[in-house]
Design an enzyme around this catalytic site. Structure first.
Site, PDB file in Angstrom:
ATOM      1  N   HIS A   1     103.311  88.671 -19.296  1.00 34.44           N
ATOM      2  CA  HIS A   1     103.258  90.074 -18.876  1.00 34.44           C
ATOM      3  C   HIS A   1     104.255  90.290 -17.725  1.00 34.44           C
ATOM      4  O   HIS A   1     104.841  89.342 -17.223  1.00 34.44           O
ATOM      5  CB  HIS A   1     101.836  90.439 -18.457  1.00 34.44           C
ATOM      6  CG  HIS A   1     100.850  90.284 -19.583  1.00 34.44           C
ATOM      7  ND1 HIS A   1     100.156  89.119 -19.789  1.00 34.44           N
ATOM      8  CD2 HIS A   1     100.507  91.131 -20.560  1.00 34.44           C
ATOM      9  CE1 HIS A   1      99.394  89.259 -20.859  1.00 34.44           C
ATOM     10  NE2 HIS A   1      99.587  90.465 -21.353  1.00 34.44           N
TER      11      HIS A   1
ATOM     12  N   SER B   1      98.529  93.792 -25.373  1.00 31.84           N
ATOM     13  CA  SER B   1      98.478  93.969 -23.921  1.00 31.84           C
ATOM     14  C   SER B   1      99.852  94.205 -23.309  1.00 31.84           C
ATOM     15  O   SER B   1      99.959  94.679 -22.176  1.00 31.84           O
ATOM     16  CB  SER B   1      97.811  92.762 -23.252  1.00 31.84           C
ATOM     17  OG  SER B   1      98.563  91.595 -23.502  1.00 31.84           O
TER      18      SER B   1
ATOM     19  N   ASP C   1     101.122  83.443 -15.301  1.00 31.76           N
ATOM     20  CA  ASP C   1     101.386  84.416 -16.363  1.00 31.76           C
ATOM     21  C   ASP C   1     102.887  84.684 -16.411  1.00 31.76           C
ATOM     22  O   ASP C   1     103.433  85.385 -15.560  1.00 31.76           O
ATOM     23  CB  ASP C   1     100.613  85.713 -16.100  1.00 31.76           C
ATOM     24  CG  ASP C   1     100.827  86.749 -17.204  1.00 31.76           C
ATOM     25  OD1 ASP C   1     101.627  86.476 -18.132  1.00 31.76           O
ATOM     26  OD2 ASP C   1     100.211  87.832 -17.143  1.00 31.76           O
TER      27      ASP C   1
END
Ligand SMILES: *[C@@H]1O[C@H](CO)[C@@H](O)[C@H](O)[C@H]1NC(C)=O
Ligand SMILES: *[C@@H]1O[C@H](CO)[C@@H](O)[C@H](O)[C@H]1NC(C)=O
Ligand SMILES: *[C@@H]1O[C@H](CO)[C@@H](O)[C@H](O)[C@H]1NC(C)=O
Ligand SMILES: *[C@@H]1O[C@H](CO)[C@@H](O)[C@H](O)[C@H]1NC(C)=O
Ligand SMILES: *[C@@H]1O[C@H](CO)[C@@H](O)[C@H](O)[C@H]1NC(C)=O
Ligand SMILES: *[C@@H]1O[C@H](CO)[C@@H](O)[C@H](O)[C@H]1NC(C)=O
Ligand SMILES: *[C@@H]1O[C@H](CO)[C@@H](O)[C@H](O)[C@H]1NC(C)=O
Length: 415
Positions: free
Chosen positions: A394, A147, A391
């Site tokens: 990312h 990802s 998060d």
């Protein structure tokens, strides 16, 4: 619809990944290494490739800049950039996974957008989408990995879409691999989902709840990317974090051991570093033997910035500015992954044409301010007391990951 599905999966991945990290590093997560001890890798360059300069048909597009050959683009610092990003949260919403569109999700500070990467020994031009598209006429690209690769491809699409809007021309059944076309430049950009690069049987339901450990074949490459590979003009390949998961390892169709083995099992715990090293050995051998016409970039895995805990126990990343090399520490797990990556890259680089390292680990290590943190979903109207996981893995779009493309364009144009 697609976006929603993807978002759920993304969350699930992060949750699983981070719990993987937690389990893996329980023993040593308090020991960290100083960034200063982690020496930047000098990519060996065959000098005869550069002299004498070859005057190609595209001479006007590819200026010969001898100084750049000597400049290590990966060693430098972040400096203030009043111009800010070349696209905005509003202009690129359709390509960006909602979880990374931090400003749209209510992130209140925007200072993190006003920095650019400055290599120590040369200047790095601002990304020029027009120039990239011109150089890439009739070319095909793929970003292959997990990802973080998707995060990177979305960044590239947003930057290029300031000149031409890409059209999605393909997606797989699960919307995990996709391909876009920039019609008037005839450039295709693929994002291939292959988080291990080797064959993996993952037993997860649509909510990401796994019913069994991952079965990993360390010596069998996943054909989602190897089939496409010979046709590519450019590829960026990366992996890393998924190897931290609990898994059963196979080699030569034989069960050889595991990582995070069940307590009752009589299998050998080989460790994720064994599995990653073995898998990357096969990846690198494949690239070296392929004799591909394309330019292959191998990207080292990018560090996360969870502080004061991890995903599940309140870990966060609340910084609003880059930090200096002196202040920053690389986590042991990140260092292990990178050591494996460097050792496998260096093993084959001398005899492999057109293989280059993208070692952004240090560059992004100093950007703890670049993650969504709590703003991975819309926070504006939410009860501020609702606990949501942060998060810190990312990257916000726009955000520091955009500057990888500044470096990549410079390498393509001048290196
Ligand atoms: C360097 O590249 C040239 C041509 O690309 C090749 O002939 C030479 O053998 C290479 N040298 C080394 C040390 O790899
Ligand atoms: C986010 O996008 C909106 C709409 O395009 C724009 O008004 C706003 O200035 C943007 N915010 C930042 C920080 O760029
Ligand atoms: C687009 O590029 C491919 C090579 O990637 C080429 O085969 C094809 O002819 C090109 N199509 C057009 C319409 O230029
Ligand atoms: C792109 O492909 C088309 C069709 O094959 C060709 O006419 C054109 O010259 C190519 N352009 C470049 C820059 O290679
Ligand atoms: C793989 O296994 C087969 C039989 O199961 C054996 O004949 C072969 O030598 C093995 N190869 C390697 C490289 O271990
Ligand atoms: C491990 O356990 C299985 C049964 O669960 C058994 O068949 C196998 O022989 C055992 N292997 C070793 C090396 O003890
Ligand atoms: C990875 O495997 C290579 C052999 O291919 C070995 O030389 C190296 O020490 C291993 N590296 C790590 C970090 O385990």
């Amino acid at each position: 619809m697609t976006m929603k599905w993807e978002s759920i999966n993304q969350n699930v991945f992060v949750i699983k990944l981070v719990s993987g990290i937690l389990i893996t590093c329980l023993g040593f997560r308090f020991f960290i290494l100083r960034f200063g001890q982690f020496s930047p890798v000098q990519v060996s360059v065959n000098d005869s490739q550069f002299s004498p300069p070859i005057l190609s048909d595209n001479e006007d597009l590819i200026p010969v800049d001898i100084e750049v050959d000597k400049c290590d683009l990966f060693t430098g610092k972040w400096i203030k950039d009043p111009l800010g990003p070349i696209y905005t949260n509003g202009s690129c919403g359709i390509y960006v996974d909602g979880n990374q569109n931090c400003i749209a999700n209510g992130r209140p500070d925007s200072a993190f957008l006003y920095w650019k990467w400055k290599p120590n020994d040369c200047s790095l031009p601002r990304f020029d989408s027009q120039r990239f598209l011109q150089l890439m006429r009739n070319k095909s690209w793929a970003l292959i990995g997990d990802s973080i690769s998707r995060n990177h491809v979305e960044s590239l699409l947003c930057m290029l879409s300031t000149v031409e809007k890409p059209v999605e021309v393909y997606h797989d059944e699960d919307y995990r691999s996709k391909r876009w076309l920039f019609p008037s430049h005839n450039l295709t950009v693929s994002n291939i989902w292959s988080p291990f690069l080797v064959q993996a049987a993952i037993f997860e339901d649509s909510n990401g709840v796994s019913s069994a450990a991952v079965q990993l074949h360390l010596d069998k490459l996943e054909n989602t990317w190897t089939d496409l590979f010979p046709s590519l003009d450019y590829a960026i390949i990366s992996s890393g974090e998924w190897f931290l998961k609990t898994a059963i390892y196979h080699e030569n169709a034989t069960l050889i051991g595991c990582h995070g083995c069940p307590a009752s099992s009589n299998m050998t715990d080989l460790g994720f570093d064994y599995a990653y090293n073995t898998s990357l050995r096969h990846v690198m051998d494949f690239i070296a033997k392929s004799n591909t016409k394309g330019m292959i970039f191998f990207r080292t895995s990018l560090p996360d910035h969870f502080e004061n805990g991890e995903w599940h126990n309140g870990g966060n990343c609340k910084r609003a500015e880059p930090v200096s090399e002196e202040e920053v520490e690389m986590k042991v797990v990140s260092k292990i992954l990178r050591d494996v990556e460097i050792s496998q890259f260096e093993r084959v680089v001398m005899e492999t044409r057109n293989l280059k390292l993208l070692d952004f680990a240090g560059m992004l290590l100093s950007r703890p301010d670049g993650h969504p943190g709590a703003y991975r979903e819309l926070r504006l109207f939410k009860d501020k007391n609702t606990k949501v996981p942060n998060d810190c893995l990312h990257w916000c779009l726009p955000g520091p990951i955009d500057h990888l493309n500044d470096v990549i364009l410079e390498i393509i144009a001048n290196g």
